[in-house]
Design a protein around this motif. Sequence first.
Motif, mmCIF file in Angstrom:
data_model
loop_
_atom_site.group_PDB
_atom_site.id
_atom_site.type_symbol
_atom_site.label_atom_id
_atom_site.label_comp_id
_atom_site.label_asym_id
_atom_site.label_seq_id
_atom_site.Cartn_x
_atom_site.Cartn_y
_atom_site.Cartn_z
ATOM 1 N N UNK A 187 -8.589 10.197 7.283
ATOM 2 C CA UNK A 187 -8.164 8.825 7.020
ATOM 3 C C UNK A 187 -9.303 7.858 7.320
ATOM 4 N N UNK A 188 -10.064 8.125 8.390
ATOM 5 C CA UNK A 188 -11.160 7.201 8.695
ATOM 6 C C UNK A 188 -12.235 7.270 7.630
ATOM 7 N N UNK A 189 -12.303 8.414 6.955
ATOM 8 C CA UNK A 189 -13.353 8.561 5.942
ATOM 9 C C UNK A 189 -12.918 8.011 4.597
ATOM 10 N N UNK A 190 -11.613 7.974 4.366
ATOM 11 C CA UNK A 190 -11.177 7.581 3.016
ATOM 12 C C UNK A 190 -10.604 6.167 2.962
ATOM 13 N N UNK A 191 -10.200 5.622 4.083
ATOM 14 C CA UNK A 191 -9.544 4.328 4.019
ATOM 15 C C UNK A 191 -10.554 3.184 3.991
ATOM 16 N N UNK A 192 -10.208 2.169 3.248
ATOM 17 C CA UNK A 192 -11.194 1.101 3.030
ATOM 18 C C UNK A 192 -11.502 0.267 4.275
ATOM 19 N N UNK A 193 -10.555 0.190 5.207
ATOM 20 C CA UNK A 193 -10.833 -0.731 6.303
ATOM 21 C C UNK A 193 -11.850 -0.187 7.305
ATOM 22 N N UNK A 194 -12.185 1.089 7.195
ATOM 23 C CA UNK A 194 -13.157 1.666 8.129
ATOM 24 C C UNK A 194 -14.562 1.481 7.570
ATOM 25 N N UNK A 195 -15.473 0.972 8.430
ATOM 26 C CA UNK A 195 -16.842 0.770 7.965
ATOM 27 C C UNK A 195 -17.483 2.107 7.660
ATOM 28 N N UNK A 196 -17.213 3.105 8.485
ATOM 29 C CA UNK A 196 -17.696 4.462 8.212
ATOM 30 C C UNK A 196 -16.740 5.437 8.879
ATOM 31 N N UNK A 197 -16.750 6.675 8.392
ATOM 32 C CA UNK A 197 -15.815 7.664 8.906
ATOM 33 C C UNK A 197 -16.316 8.299 10.186
ATOM 34 N N UNK A 198 -15.450 9.058 10.838
ATOM 35 C CA UNK A 198 -15.826 9.729 12.076
ATOM 36 C C UNK A 198 -16.705 10.932 11.768
ATOM 37 N N UNK A 199 -17.632 11.196 12.685
ATOM 38 C CA UNK A 199 -18.517 12.344 12.492
ATOM 39 C C UNK A 199 -17.800 13.614 12.943
ATOM 40 N N UNK A 200 -18.309 14.780 12.525
ATOM 41 C CA UNK A 200 -17.736 16.031 13.034
ATOM 42 C C UNK A 200 -17.823 16.099 14.561
ATOM 43 N N UNK A 201 -18.854 15.479 15.131
ATOM 44 C CA UNK A 201 -18.928 15.478 16.589
ATOM 45 C C UNK A 201 -17.696 14.762 17.166
ATOM 46 N N UNK A 202 -17.284 13.723 16.483
ATOM 47 C CA UNK A 202 -16.116 12.998 16.960
ATOM 48 C C UNK A 202 -14.868 13.863 16.856
ATOM 49 N N UNK A 203 -14.739 14.646 15.765
ATOM 50 C CA UNK A 203 -13.536 15.483 15.684
ATOM 51 C C UNK A 203 -13.539 16.536 16.787
ATOM 52 N N UNK A 204 -14.744 17.068 17.068
ATOM 53 C CA UNK A 204 -14.838 18.017 18.187
ATOM 54 C C UNK A 204 -14.438 17.342 19.490
ATOM 55 N N UNK A 205 -14.900 16.097 19.656
ATOM 56 C CA UNK A 205 -14.599 15.362 20.881
ATOM 57 C C UNK A 205 -13.094 15.165 21.027
ATOM 58 N N UNK A 206 -12.427 14.824 19.906
ATOM 59 C CA UNK A 206 -10.973 14.631 19.962
ATOM 60 C C UNK A 206 -10.308 15.900 20.456
ATOM 61 N N UNK A 257 0.853 -1.191 0.000
ATOM 62 C CA UNK A 257 0.000 0.000 0.000
ATOM 63 C C UNK A 257 0.884 1.235 0.000
ATOM 64 N N UNK A 258 0.516 2.186 -0.854
ATOM 65 C CA UNK A 258 1.268 3.436 -0.919
ATOM 66 C C UNK A 258 0.313 4.562 -0.606
ATOM 67 N N UNK A 259 0.787 5.512 0.163
ATOM 68 C CA UNK A 259 -0.059 6.663 0.463
ATOM 69 C C UNK A 259 0.438 7.863 -0.320
ATOM 70 N N UNK A 260 -0.478 8.511 -1.011
ATOM 71 C CA UNK A 260 -0.159 9.722 -1.752
ATOM 72 C C UNK A 260 -0.899 10.856 -1.080
ATOM 73 N N UNK A 261 -0.174 11.906 -0.823
ATOM 74 C CA UNK A 261 -0.745 12.963 -0.025
ATOM 75 C C UNK A 261 -0.478 14.273 -0.731
ATOM 76 N N UNK A 293 -5.639 12.661 0.943
ATOM 77 C CA UNK A 293 -4.748 11.521 1.026
ATOM 78 C C UNK A 293 -5.392 10.381 0.254
ATOM 79 N N UNK A 294 -4.611 9.732 -0.574
ATOM 80 C CA UNK A 294 -5.142 8.628 -1.367
ATOM 81 C C UNK A 294 -4.245 7.421 -1.134
#
Lengths: 666, 318, 305
Positions: free
Chosen positions: C228-247, B104-108, B136-137
């Motif tokens: 990353x949670x929104x774009x990566x395939x292994x996540x079932x769904x991304x974090x909500x804005x509420x979660x980013x506020x919480x972080x 896996x490669x990350x492009x940012x 990020x892709x």
Amino acid sequence: MTSSSLAKPIPRVSLNWLLIAQALVIVPFALHVPVALIVLWLVCSFWRIQIFRMRVRMPGTWIKSGLLVGTAGGIYLARGSLIGLDAGAALLIAAFILKMLEMQNRRDALVLIFLGFFCIAVGYLFEDSLLWGLFTLLPITTLLAALIGLQQSGISSKPAATLRLSAKLLLQAVPLMLLLFLFFPRLEPLWSLPQPSNKALTGLSDSMAPGDIAELSKSAELVFRASFDGPLPPRTQLYWRALTLEQFDGRRWSQSSRAQVPDAPLWRREGERVGYSVVLEPTGKPWLMTLDVGQTDLAGVRQMSDFRWQRRRPIEQSMLYNAESWPDAVRETVLSDGARLQALQLPAKGNPQVREWAADLHRRHLGTDALVDALLSYFTSQPFRYTLKPPSLGANSIDDFLFGSRAGFCAHYAGAMAFALRSAGVPARVVAGYQGGELNPDGNYLTVRQFDAHAWVEYWQPNVGWRSVDPTAAVAPARVEQGLEQALAADEEFLGDSPMSALRYRHLAWVNSIRMGWDNLNYGWQRWVLGYQGQQQLKVLGRWFSGFQAPVFAGGAAVILGLLALWLFKPWRRESDSQLRLFNHFERLLARQGLKRQPGEGAQAFAQRAAEQLPAHAGAIRDFVGEFEAQRYAGADGSAGALRQRLKSLRRSLPWRLSAVRGKRP
Amino acid sequence: MIERFEPVWQRWVGRRIPPASRVELDHRRIFILPTRVGGTYALILFLLLLVSINYQNSLAYGLTFLMLSVGVLAILHTYRNISGLVLSGGHARSVFVGEPVQLRLRLESTGHGHQAIALGWDSEQLEQTDVEAERLVEVGLTLPALKRGWMRAPRLRVESVFPLGIFRAWSWLDLEQTVLIYPQPVAGTMPLLQGVQPHAEDDGHATTGPGVDDYQGLRLWQPGDSMKRMHWKAWSRGQGLMVKEFSDLSGHDLCLDFMALGGDIEERLSRLCYWVLELSQRQQPFALKLPGFLSAVDSGDAHREDCLRQLALYGVRA
Amino acid sequence: MGRKLDACLNAINEVVLGKEPQVRLALTCLLGGGHLLIEDLPGMGKTTLSHTLARVLGLSFQRIQFTSDLLPGDILGTSVFDRDTGQFTFHPGPIFAELVLADEINRATPKSQSALLEAMEEGQVTIEGATRLLPDPFFVIATQNPFSQGGTFALPESQLDRFLMRLSLGYPARSAEKALLLGESRRDLLPRIEPLLDHSELATLQQQARQVRASDALVDYVLRLVDATRSQPQFAYGLSPRASLAILSAARAWALLAGRDYVIPEDVQAILPAVIGHRLRERTDPTGHGGGALVQWLMREVPVL
């Protein structure tokens, strides 16, 4: 691009823009190529779209070759040849259309795009007006968009964004293009090529029947524009010579065979010089328009025996030339026998009344000048009418005109006067050209149109040479002093056949000012863009950058590219991340000591680890990271310099020799 | 000739673009040259110039110069399209020899967007992707796993011909991606530790794994089978190589033994690998014995990973 | 103020042995103004932790034991007819305390669960048409048994999202357990704990936590994580804005606890497992856990700087 990527299918964005670009390239060609090609294009586009929608299949080899042969045959039938610019352009367009049909992969699309650019360039040979030039920006932009779309990775791309990028690219290219346009040396044609043939050009021809010029006066088509170096000469002096007609057959005046001899006549400069430049529209004829006696140093142009200037090739594209004239010059005081005979030539019989009348006048008036005056006074004293619609004349047309109808246009008067002079034994000839023109006050230049076509007379006397006389001026002084519209009687409509011409509405001030402004723009376009060739370029460059052309060009190109690069890369935007760059530097320093930041390790955690491993330098490490953190996260306004300072002191404190461990893997 | 220069070029690139797990493409790392399409473009420009000169047509000159300028600008745009792109190597899962490795490669993007970025190991097979501004892709690339042990990914080719395709900007990166390649599992009889057996005599629940207790029959020889079980008589009769098969009736913990196998090292490791997987799937505790290594009797994922790692690195660790 | 916080931490750690990281996170959660979910087996000290927190912070404490027959009225309170006055008087439920321990929340029916969770979200309860404000400050510490246990109603994701953090206490270390066994009963220690903060001090601290500086670079890091949670395939769904506020708010509180007035990426990493572990699901396993592994992946793979 590798060969494998060239074989990939065409992205949708590219195909869309290619179809649109093709329409934009081809539609304006409709005037210059056989109509069947347009039909062919419509069929092929429809076919291609259906292929794209998977409704039909790509054409097979047989259909393709059939189409190719059929199209070539069609062009041959329509143009009578497959050679020549017309047929060549038609073939190019046909190839452009047919290639679309067999376009499958990116390589085909590239061929099509490059063909499209070539078609546009060929289109310029047929049409080079300002509007056309502006219009072609559309196909250029869309073709470029298609080229960009070809590189895009497909599904998600939006067509509008591609077009925007293409327009942006073109816009950014404009400064460099202008620089090249200005400085690139214009070479003489390397070899002669078939020229575009302008069909159905109206204008003066090398023979003239009495009604011809009246016919011409119905057209408001532009012939040429002229601007003068000094003040505009009075209107009554603006006789633009095109050619002389010396052969009369009883009805038509035409060019004599002698006129083709390139034998510059003798003449002497006298009086004031008038300098001017002319942008001549394509006439399809070789002669240039000059005031008497004109001189130009344009290459490929000669003065002929009758003082007209003629180019080797007919004028098929608008051209610009500079000329100077001496209106008071003395022309050809000695006439050769051949020339004399030609200037006295009359048909063997016909028009007996005039011959007699002229001989009689000659007997009564001593000297040629007196004879001419008598002829002119005949025109003024008798009820002659200046009209576009003279009644038809009989076999002895000049007799009928002078003693019967007494109504005619300039050609009638000039022809009659030349005939009378010859009958009286005075060498004379008809000069065809243009008289007057419309002054455009915005650009201070003269616009001469077809309805300014005129004919007048030249006669010769020993020791005096040729003199010009205009019988029309005697009959209708307004024609010469103001123009055709003012000279015509109230019941004759000016430009009656073209009701939409803006010229008919000159009396409306706003229409007129728009028309003048537009004309001025076009003239500027012709003079400064189309006419920017050879001498014109040398003149401009010599005036502005005399001797410094090369450095100015190189410097200009460097500045333009530098500014574009600055604008594109915006290096000042990256300044904010100098912190990060310095931190990377810091990481490299520690990497030499075998310390690498783990993925996901923060600056402080890393510094902590580093300080434990390198206790001797813990202070310097913490110092740097502390400052980094303060600047990056605590919002302290430290400068990059402060950070760099700490980095430097860390580097000094680190033992350089340990760098040998670099290659070793932990 | 080209082959001879290859190592020189490799060394030069290695010096110019040192390996790093995270690389931002900048002027030091980007090369740019015209493509073949660029050559065609130049040819078209030349033809257009000929038309302009021969017809003395200012508009044609204009078009020629416009396209020339666009071509020059394309250098800047192509370079810009790829510069500022940050690449980093992601975590790669271990695979067995013969399977494709998914790297896996990350492009940012750190600023503007990047379009049509092509990635791959050689210039013929490239994956294309777009990276939107500040996004990020992740891209997956495959490599065949040919050899057991640590595999270092070759230099990665990143290139783009966007926007016009007449110039190619590319870089040649080593993202320090390494993957552990396990031996290829090869089915066969279970190589159990000979002789010493743990004494847990269980209540008659018998494992019917291959073993030494019960003669089961003959089967064809496979690489990795022990010489001791060869059925030489059959071979001498010209019936081909046969192996006597036994099954094990014991209920005690299993110990997979390297020495219980014949054949060369790779064949033995492959057989062991198969059984490590097989026993892990059955959730049966086992131990693994390699020369110089003996694992605990255990089951579970961690134990399996540990054993596979030992197999993968047997004899290759420097 | 900083010293006071340290004192609080020490006081709690004296009672809850060997759980320093969890105690610190729990205090962070309360400073960040969020509610806490503790997921663990019974008997790991959940109640002790919440009770001690309440004592040390000087908060009134109520405990609600959630059972399958618990009704919303048992939480919120009911109106009872008073024969003397002839009117209905409202008897407030256990929720009207400043720190509420909702024990074994996943044993109650969804109806009762949502009564509590709505109160948490709104800061007020509406009973029989009358809106009653909950006390301020108002914290909920909910505990739940691991999913594997029988007779549980799992909290839906939308409800989980309302807890700022989820913690798990885990088994104590050997030494801590020994001390536990040798020492006094923890329950006996509780009444002896003196409150170290009053309401106004707590409010000031919460205010300070909100003002901790989060620079652009740091917010970018949070955004990278969320992206990353929104774009990566292994996540079932991304974090909500509420979660980013919480972080961000948890990271601020953590930084305050560490005595800093600005957030650094390490703060984010410290609170990340607790804050988003319960909000993430693995794609291949959308019901189970796996959040923890995903958080580890995020911390390892998302560039910090």
